[in-house]
Scaffold this motif. Structure first.
Motif, PDB file in Angstrom:
ATOM      1  N   HIS A  23      39.655-101.436  29.721  1.00 56.03           N
ATOM      2  CA  HIS A  23      39.993-100.600  30.872  1.00 56.03           C
ATOM      3  C   HIS A  23      41.473-100.229  30.959  1.00 56.03           C
ATOM      4  CE1 HIS A  23      35.958-101.476  32.222  1.00 56.03           C
ATOM      5  NE2 HIS A  23      36.207-102.768  32.217  1.00 56.03           N
ATOM      6  N   GLY A  24      42.338-101.021  30.363  1.00 56.47           N
ATOM      7  CA  GLY A  24      43.769-100.816  30.554  1.00 56.47           C
ATOM      8  C   GLY A  24      44.484-100.153  29.407  1.00 56.47           C
ATOM      9  N   ILE A  25      43.764 -99.842  28.328  1.00 55.47           N
ATOM     10  CA  ILE A  25      44.363 -99.181  27.169  1.00 55.47           C
ATOM     11  C   ILE A  25      43.998 -97.704  27.189  1.00 55.47           C
ATOM     12  CG2 ILE A  25      44.476 -99.116  24.645  1.00 55.47           C
ATOM     13  CD1 ILE A  25      45.650-101.651  25.874  1.00 55.47           C
ATOM     14  N   TYR A  26      44.975 -96.860  26.971  1.00 56.44           N
ATOM     15  CA  TYR A  26      44.769 -95.409  26.998  1.00 56.44           C
ATOM     16  C   TYR A  26      44.034 -94.968  25.741  1.00 56.44           C
ATOM     17  CZ  TYR A  26      46.179 -90.465  27.541  1.00 56.44           C
ATOM     18  OH  TYR A  26      46.191 -89.105  27.692  1.00 56.44           O
ATOM     19  N   ILE A  27      42.969 -94.191  25.912  1.00 60.92           N
ATOM     20  CA  ILE A  27      42.166 -93.719  24.779  1.00 60.92           C
ATOM     21  C   ILE A  27      42.956 -92.777  23.875  1.00 60.92           C
ATOM     22  CG2 ILE A  27      41.197 -91.788  26.070  1.00 60.92           C
ATOM     23  CD1 ILE A  27      38.595 -92.145  24.539  1.00 60.92           C
ATOM     24  N   GLY A  28      43.965 -92.107  24.432  1.00 61.74           N
ATOM     25  CA  GLY A  28      44.775 -91.179  23.649  1.00 61.74           C
ATOM     26  C   GLY A  28      44.664 -89.755  24.172  1.00 61.74           C
ATOM     27  N   LYS A  29      45.774 -89.042  24.181  1.00 62.09           N
ATOM     28  CA  LYS A  29      45.806 -87.707  24.770  1.00 62.09           C
ATOM     29  C   LYS A  29      45.040 -86.687  23.940  1.00 62.09           C
ATOM     30  CE  LYS A  29      50.232 -86.398  22.659  1.00 62.09           C
ATOM     31  NZ  LYS A  29      51.631 -85.946  22.925  1.00 62.09           N
ATOM     32  N   ASN A  30      44.764 -86.995  22.660  1.00 60.11           N
ATOM     33  CA  ASN A  30      44.060 -86.052  21.791  1.00 60.11           C
ATOM     34  C   ASN A  30      42.596 -86.417  21.562  1.00 60.11           C
ATOM     35  OD1 ASN A  30      46.369 -84.376  21.282  1.00 60.11           O
ATOM     36  ND2 ASN A  30      47.144 -85.956  19.904  1.00 60.11           N
ATOM     37  N   ALA A  31      42.081 -87.336  22.371  1.00 54.48           N
ATOM     38  CA  ALA A  31      40.660 -87.697  22.242  1.00 54.48           C
ATOM     39  C   ALA A  31      39.790 -86.485  22.558  1.00 54.48           C
ATOM     40  CB  ALA A  31      40.336 -88.836  23.202  1.00 54.48           C
ATOM     41  N   THR A  80      35.621 -95.913  27.257  1.00 48.81           N
ATOM     42  CA  THR A  80      34.341 -95.265  26.980  1.00 48.81           C
ATOM     43  C   THR A  80      33.233 -96.193  27.448  1.00 48.81           C
ATOM     44  OG1 THR A  80      34.123 -96.209  24.736  1.00 48.81           O
ATOM     45  CG2 THR A  80      35.246 -94.071  24.943  1.00 48.81           C
ATOM     46  N   PHE A  81      32.048 -95.621  27.673  1.00 48.47           N
ATOM     47  CA  PHE A  81      30.901 -96.397  28.148  1.00 48.47           C
ATOM     48  C   PHE A  81      29.636 -95.745  27.612  1.00 48.47           C
ATOM     49  CE2 PHE A  81      27.674 -97.348  31.487  1.00 48.47           C
ATOM     50  CZ  PHE A  81      27.690 -98.737  31.400  1.00 48.47           C
ATOM     51  N   CYS A  82      28.804 -96.543  26.982  1.00 50.43           N
ATOM     52  CA  CYS A  82      27.545 -96.031  26.450  1.00 50.43           C
ATOM     53  C   CYS A  82      26.509 -96.086  27.565  1.00 50.43           C
ATOM     54  CB  CYS A  82      27.123 -96.872  25.242  1.00 50.43           C
ATOM     55  SG  CYS A  82      25.707 -96.212  24.360  1.00 50.43           S
ATOM     56  N   GLY A  83      26.379 -94.983  28.301  1.00 50.50           N
ATOM     57  CA  GLY A  83      25.518 -94.943  29.472  1.00 50.50           C
ATOM     58  C   GLY A  83      24.505 -93.820  29.409  1.00 50.50           C
ATOM     59  N   ARG A 204      30.870 -87.665  25.668  1.00 50.77           N
ATOM     60  CA  ARG A 204      29.859 -88.103  26.634  1.00 50.77           C
ATOM     61  C   ARG A 204      30.127 -89.534  27.098  1.00 50.77           C
ATOM     62  NH1 ARG A 204      24.180 -85.353  26.498  1.00 50.77           N
ATOM     63  NH2 ARG A 204      24.658 -83.304  25.634  1.00 50.77           N
ATOM     64  N   SER A 205      30.629 -90.358  26.199  1.00 52.99           N
ATOM     65  CA  SER A 205      30.931 -91.737  26.585  1.00 52.99           C
ATOM     66  C   SER A 205      32.122 -91.795  27.542  1.00 52.99           C
ATOM     67  CB  SER A 205      31.194 -92.590  25.346  1.00 52.99           C
ATOM     68  OG  SER A 205      32.440 -92.286  24.746  1.00 52.99           O
ATOM     69  N   ILE A 206      33.048 -90.853  27.421  1.00 51.24           N
ATOM     70  CA  ILE A 206      34.152 -90.760  28.376  1.00 51.24           C
ATOM     71  C   ILE A 206      33.609 -90.370  29.747  1.00 51.24           C
ATOM     72  CG2 ILE A 206      36.243 -89.480  28.988  1.00 51.24           C
ATOM     73  CD1 ILE A 206      36.805 -89.222  25.963  1.00 51.24           C
ATOM     74  N   THR A 207      32.683 -89.407  29.765  1.00 49.83           N
ATOM     75  CA  THR A 207      32.044 -89.008  31.024  1.00 49.83           C
ATOM     76  C   THR A 207      31.289 -90.181  31.639  1.00 49.83           C
ATOM     77  OG1 THR A 207      31.814 -86.722  30.273  1.00 49.83           O
ATOM     78  CG2 THR A 207      30.378 -87.423  32.072  1.00 49.83           C
ATOM     79  N   ASP A 208      30.547 -90.910  30.815  1.00 52.27           N
ATOM     80  CA  ASP A 208      29.819 -92.085  31.305  1.00 52.27           C
ATOM     81  C   ASP A 208      30.790 -93.119  31.885  1.00 52.27           C
ATOM     82  OD1 ASP A 208      27.131 -91.447  30.886  1.00 52.27           O
ATOM     83  OD2 ASP A 208      27.147 -92.142  28.815  1.00 52.27           O
ATOM     84  N   TYR A 209      31.923 -93.288  31.229  1.00 52.30           N
ATOM     85  CA  TYR A 209      32.913 -94.252  31.717  1.00 52.30           C
ATOM     86  C   TYR A 209      33.449 -93.826  33.084  1.00 52.30           C
ATOM     87  CZ  TYR A 209      37.012 -97.269  31.951  1.00 52.30           C
ATOM     88  OH  TYR A 209      37.943 -98.193  32.360  1.00 52.30           O
ATOM     89  N   GLN A 210      33.751 -92.549  33.212  1.00 50.25           N
ATOM     90  CA  GLN A 210      34.289 -92.058  34.480  1.00 50.25           C
ATOM     91  C   GLN A 210      33.286 -92.239  35.609  1.00 50.25           C
ATOM     92  OE1 GLN A 210      35.259 -88.094  33.200  1.00 50.25           O
ATOM     93  NE2 GLN A 210      37.324 -88.648  32.555  1.00 50.25           N
ATOM     94  N   LYS A 211      32.027 -92.027  35.308  1.00 46.88           N
ATOM     95  CA  LYS A 211      30.981 -92.225  36.325  1.00 46.88           C
ATOM     96  C   LYS A 211      30.824 -93.699  36.681  1.00 46.88           C
ATOM     97  CE  LYS A 211      28.108 -88.238  35.047  1.00 46.88           C
ATOM     98  NZ  LYS A 211      26.800 -87.824  34.455  1.00 46.88           N
ATOM     99  N   ARG A 212      30.832 -94.548  35.653  1.00 47.99           N
ATOM    100  CA  ARG A 212      30.563 -95.976  35.861  1.00 47.99           C
ATOM    101  C   ARG A 212      31.722 -96.687  36.532  1.00 47.99           C
ATOM    102  NH1 ARG A 212      30.242-100.412  36.951  1.00 47.99           N
ATOM    103  NH2 ARG A 212      29.097-102.149  36.002  1.00 47.99           N
ATOM    104  N   PHE A 213      32.951 -96.303  36.185  1.00 45.50           N
ATOM    105  CA  PHE A 213      34.114 -97.043  36.654  1.00 45.50           C
ATOM    106  C   PHE A 213      35.024 -96.198  37.534  1.00 45.50           C
ATOM    107  CE2 PHE A 213      32.883 -99.225  32.686  1.00 45.50           C
ATOM    108  CZ  PHE A 213      32.687-100.496  33.192  1.00 45.50           C
ATOM    109  N   ASP A 214      34.457 -95.229  38.222  1.00 46.60           N
ATOM    110  CA  ASP A 214      35.253 -94.375  39.103  1.00 46.60           C
ATOM    111  C   ASP A 214      35.999 -95.197  40.145  1.00 46.60           C
ATOM    112  OD1 ASP A 214      36.074 -91.732  40.180  1.00 46.60           O
ATOM    113  OD2 ASP A 214      34.873 -92.355  41.890  1.00 46.60           O
ATOM    114  N   ASN A 215      35.370 -96.227  40.682  1.00 49.49           N
ATOM    115  CA  ASN A 215      36.011 -97.050  41.705  1.00 49.49           C
ATOM    116  C   ASN A 215      37.203 -97.828  41.161  1.00 49.49           C
ATOM    117  OD1 ASN A 215      34.334 -96.271  43.788  1.00 49.49           O
ATOM    118  ND2 ASN A 215      32.824 -97.873  43.387  1.00 49.49           N
TER     119      ASN A 215
END
Length: 221
Positions: A23-31, A80-83, A204-215
């Motif tokens: 959760h605390g490591i940046y995926i990278g600006k060019n992902a 990322t999150f496999c959701g 899609r895994s980035i989208t899943d992560y944003q949905k899962r860990f929005d809070n």
């Protein structure tokens, strides 16, 4: 979420506390074209290490059966999150039904000609393809990448450019590394996909992560 976790406040907090690798490591600006990967296991490891989701520290998952060792650096892509979205994409591509994400960050194996002797490190990697892997009824994609600026692998732009033996070794590992005495292995690789599909899975895994860990983002900021 990606932008929130990459701002100066988050980076300053990282100087005071160890960042959680998921959760605390940046995926990278060019992902998804280039990503940061957290490496858990390297080819010299005789046991499989895995991130402890609560603490962020590595823990021993299980000894490797027989002489089966990972043929590349192996870990996951932070944030990322496999959701649901990853599961839906798997169903679209395979024609299967009732496939869901496995609830973990997206796995990644990183090819390099260098001898990296231990995990618990970050590397910059460039995805070139992946395996569409299904474990039971769960999507468990494995992204294949090359170490950024690697002398040998830098020239490979797509998984189809790799020597077939490299793909065979990776497949063998992923189809057997969960083997345990007395337990059935319900794992299969339905497709080896190329770079554009790898980008789609990551996105899609980035989208899943944003949905899962929005809070989580709301708590931090």
């Amino acid at each position: 979420m990606v932008d929130k976790l990459s701002d100066p406040i988050g980076r300053l907090m990282g100087l005071r506390y160890k960042s959680h690798p998921w959760h605390g490591i940046y995926i990278g600006k060019n992902a998804p074209e280039k990503v940061t990967a957290f490496i858990e296991v390297v080819p010299t490891d005789t046991v499989k290490y895995e991130i402890d989701k609560d603490s962020g520290y590595l823990r021993i998952d299980r000894p490797q059966k027989y002489s089966n060792v990972v043929p590349a650096l192996y870990g996951f892509i932070p944030q990322t999150f496999c959701g649901d979205e990853v599961g839906k994409y798997c169903m679209e591509k395979t024609g299967r039904e009732n496939i869901k994400g496995d609830g973990d960050p997206i796995d990644i194996c990183v090819l390099t000609e260098k001898d990296i002797t231990h995990g618990d490190i970050l590397v910059h990697a460039r995805p070139i393809g992946g395996f569409r892997m299904i474990d039971g009824n769960e999507a468990d994609d494995k992204i294949i990448a090359v170490l950024n600026n690697d002398v040998v692998y830098e020239g490979y732009k797509n998984v189809s450019d790799l020597p077939p033996i490299v793909i065979e070794r990776l497949k063998h590992y992923f189809l057997t590394y969960k083997d345990m005495p007395g337990k059935d292995n319900d794992t299969e690789i339905t497709h080896t996909y190329e770079v554009e599909e790898a980008y789609e899975v990551i996105q899609r895994s980035i989208t899943d992560y944003q949905k899962r860990f929005d809070n989580l983002g709301k708590l931090l900021y």
